[in-house]
Write a protein that holds these residues in place. Structure first.
Motif, mmCIF file in Angstrom:
data_model
loop_
_atom_site.group_PDB
_atom_site.id
_atom_site.type_symbol
_atom_site.label_atom_id
_atom_site.label_comp_id
_atom_site.label_asym_id
_atom_site.label_seq_id
_atom_site.Cartn_x
_atom_site.Cartn_y
_atom_site.Cartn_z
ATOM 1 N N VAL A 133 0.909 -1.181 0.105
ATOM 2 C CA VAL A 133 0.009 -0.015 -0.105
ATOM 3 C C VAL A 133 1.189 1.227 -0.077
ATOM 4 C CG1 VAL A 133 -2.004 1.135 1.173
ATOM 5 C CG2 VAL A 133 -1.626 -1.178 1.172
ATOM 6 N N ILE A 134 0.743 2.132 -0.915
ATOM 7 C CA ILE A 134 1.667 3.188 -1.187
ATOM 8 C C ILE A 134 0.622 4.400 -0.728
ATOM 9 C CG2 ILE A 134 2.720 4.817 -2.730
ATOM 10 C CD1 ILE A 134 2.857 2.417 -4.666
ATOM 11 N N ASP A 135 0.944 4.982 0.618
ATOM 12 C CA ASP A 135 0.177 5.801 1.126
ATOM 13 C C ASP A 135 0.766 7.256 0.714
ATOM 14 O OD1 ASP A 135 -0.992 4.059 2.815
ATOM 15 O OD2 ASP A 135 0.461 4.304 4.526
ATOM 16 N N SER A 136 -0.225 7.982 0.021
ATOM 17 C CA SER A 136 0.191 9.319 -0.329
ATOM 18 C C SER A 136 -0.579 10.382 0.341
ATOM 19 C CB SER A 136 -0.046 9.255 -1.847
ATOM 20 O OG SER A 136 0.537 8.489 -2.730
ATOM 21 N N GLN A 137 0.310 11.492 0.946
ATOM 22 C CA GLN A 137 -0.373 12.541 1.827
ATOM 23 C C GLN A 137 -1.039 13.483 0.566
ATOM 24 O OE1 GLN A 137 2.295 14.944 3.645
ATOM 25 N NE2 GLN A 137 0.735 15.146 5.597
ATOM 26 N N GLY A 138 -1.958 14.141 0.800
ATOM 27 C CA GLY A 138 -2.242 15.297 -0.045
ATOM 28 C C GLY A 138 -3.876 15.147 -0.318
ATOM 29 N N GLU A 139 -4.295 16.229 -1.218
ATOM 30 C CA GLU A 139 -5.708 16.118 -1.638
ATOM 31 C C GLU A 139 -5.755 15.442 -2.648
ATOM 32 O OE1 GLU A 139 -8.139 17.513 0.100
ATOM 33 O OE2 GLU A 139 -6.798 17.846 1.742
ATOM 34 N N GLU A 140 -4.806 15.285 -3.698
ATOM 35 C CA GLU A 140 -5.002 14.558 -5.180
ATOM 36 C C GLU A 140 -4.462 13.624 -5.294
ATOM 37 O OE1 GLU A 140 -6.635 13.910 -8.240
ATOM 38 O OE2 GLU A 140 -6.871 16.080 -7.746
ATOM 39 N N LYS A 141 -5.254 12.355 -5.184
ATOM 40 C CA LYS A 141 -4.471 11.116 -5.293
ATOM 41 C C LYS A 141 -4.375 10.823 -6.766
ATOM 42 C CE LYS A 141 -8.457 7.889 -5.206
ATOM 43 N NZ LYS A 141 -9.568 8.922 -5.487
ATOM 44 N N SER A 142 -4.800 11.388 -7.648
ATOM 45 C CA SER A 142 -4.720 10.872 -9.172
ATOM 46 C C SER A 142 -3.619 10.994 -9.576
ATOM 47 C CB SER A 142 -5.751 11.566 -10.250
ATOM 48 O OG SER A 142 -5.599 12.928 -10.017
ATOM 49 N N SER A 143 -2.665 11.936 -9.120
ATOM 50 C CA SER A 143 -1.313 12.243 -9.763
ATOM 51 C C SER A 143 -0.421 11.177 -9.014
ATOM 52 C CB SER A 143 -0.959 13.691 -9.098
ATOM 53 O OG SER A 143 -0.701 13.726 -7.659
ATOM 54 N N ALA A 144 -0.900 10.585 -7.918
ATOM 55 C CA ALA A 144 0.114 9.453 -7.305
ATOM 56 C C ALA A 144 -0.293 8.239 -8.030
ATOM 57 C CB ALA A 144 -0.316 9.250 -5.672
ATOM 58 N N ILE A 145 -1.687 7.898 -8.414
ATOM 59 C CA ILE A 145 -1.909 6.885 -9.024
ATOM 60 C C ILE A 145 -1.310 6.977 -10.592
ATOM 61 C CG2 ILE A 145 -3.944 5.845 -10.424
ATOM 62 C CD1 ILE A 145 -5.665 6.672 -8.064
ATOM 63 N N ASP A 146 -1.225 8.127 -11.200
ATOM 64 C CA ASP A 146 -0.719 8.161 -12.422
ATOM 65 C C ASP A 146 0.613 7.796 -12.468
ATOM 66 O OD1 ASP A 146 -0.819 8.972 -15.277
ATOM 67 O OD2 ASP A 146 0.213 10.532 -14.715
ATOM 68 N N PHE A 147 1.497 8.265 -11.578
ATOM 69 C CA PHE A 147 3.004 8.059 -11.227
ATOM 70 C C PHE A 147 3.106 6.536 -11.206
ATOM 71 C CE2 PHE A 147 6.589 7.324 -8.936
ATOM 72 C CZ PHE A 147 7.611 7.788 -9.594
ATOM 73 N N TRP A 148 2.473 6.046 -10.183
ATOM 74 C CA TRP A 148 2.837 4.619 -9.946
ATOM 75 C C TRP A 148 2.325 3.578 -10.996
ATOM 76 C CZ3 TRP A 148 6.727 3.581 -6.833
ATOM 77 C CH2 TRP A 148 7.187 4.469 -5.833
ATOM 78 N N ALA A 149 1.271 3.848 -11.366
ATOM 79 C CA ALA A 149 0.906 3.243 -12.638
ATOM 80 C C ALA A 149 1.916 3.148 -13.773
ATOM 81 C CB ALA A 149 -0.482 3.639 -13.148
ATOM 82 N N ARG A 150 2.337 4.355 -14.090
ATOM 83 C CA ARG A 150 3.309 4.327 -15.105
ATOM 84 C C ARG A 150 4.607 3.823 -14.856
ATOM 85 N NH1 ARG A 150 2.799 10.166 -17.278
ATOM 86 N NH2 ARG A 150 4.431 9.525 -18.752
ATOM 87 N N ALA A 151 5.022 4.078 -13.463
ATOM 88 C CA ALA A 151 6.111 3.658 -12.890
ATOM 89 C C ALA A 151 6.359 2.104 -12.929
ATOM 90 C CB ALA A 151 6.587 4.140 -11.819
ATOM 91 N N LEU A 152 5.255 1.468 -12.510
ATOM 92 C CA LEU A 152 5.246 0.132 -12.350
ATOM 93 C C LEU A 152 4.758 -0.728 -13.816
ATOM 94 C CD1 LEU A 152 3.912 -0.098 -8.747
ATOM 95 C CD2 LEU A 152 6.301 -0.545 -9.636
ATOM 96 N N GLY A 153 4.187 -0.195 -14.545
ATOM 97 C CA GLY A 153 3.696 -0.595 -15.923
ATOM 98 C C GLY A 153 2.434 -1.371 -15.724
ATOM 99 N N TRP A 154 1.706 -1.111 -14.649
ATOM 100 C CA TRP A 154 0.228 -1.431 -14.412
ATOM 101 C C TRP A 154 -0.914 -0.515 -14.488
ATOM 102 C CZ3 TRP A 154 2.990 -4.141 -9.842
ATOM 103 C CH2 TRP A 154 3.523 -5.384 -10.280
#
Length: 124
Positions: free
Chosen positions: A10-31
């Motif tokens: 579980v990647i805990d991301s502090q902040g109001e906007e989770k979509s940027s974290a989802i976008d980064f990790w999806a692209r970084a991990l290829g899923w």
């Protein structure tokens, strides 16, 4: 007797906007992100691998593990015997801390193959 195994990273991301974290990790991990709600994003990991979740949190960003078990209390007791401590008991999970200071959660089975999987630990 009860069962447990690693359920998710579980990647805990502090902040109001989770979509940027989802976008980064999806692209970084290829899923790609396969589902999302107001707090979580779940990446499309292969079925034989633990889930990868991106979670919006209020505390500082960090990574933690979820251990799935068919008996949360038995697993908590087993891990306390190994030196872990309970931080918080929630309705559907328990937050624990390892002797090393790492936080993790004990949760109900999350992955659909839990009951029939050969890759679960059986504890007596």
């Amino acid at each position: 007797m009860h069962k447990s195994r690693l359920a998710a990273l579980v990647i805990d991301s502090q902040g109001e906007e989770k979509s940027s974290a989802i976008d980064f990790w999806a692209r970084a991990l290829g899923w790609p992100c396969q589902e999302t709600d107001d707090k979580y994003g779940k990446l499309a990991t292969p079925p034989d691998q633990p889930d990868v979740l991106i979670q919006q949190v209020d505390h500082p960003s960090r990574v933690h593990l979820d251990i799935e078990s068919d008996d949360i209390e038995a697993e908590v007791t087993r891990l306390e015997g190994l030196g872990a401590t309970v931080i918080e008991r929630r309705e559907r999970w328990t937050v624990m801390e390892a002797p090393t200071g790492h936080r993790f959660c004990i949760v109900h089975p999350q992955r659909p193959d839990f009951a029939d999987a050969d890759n679960v630990n059986v504890w007596s």
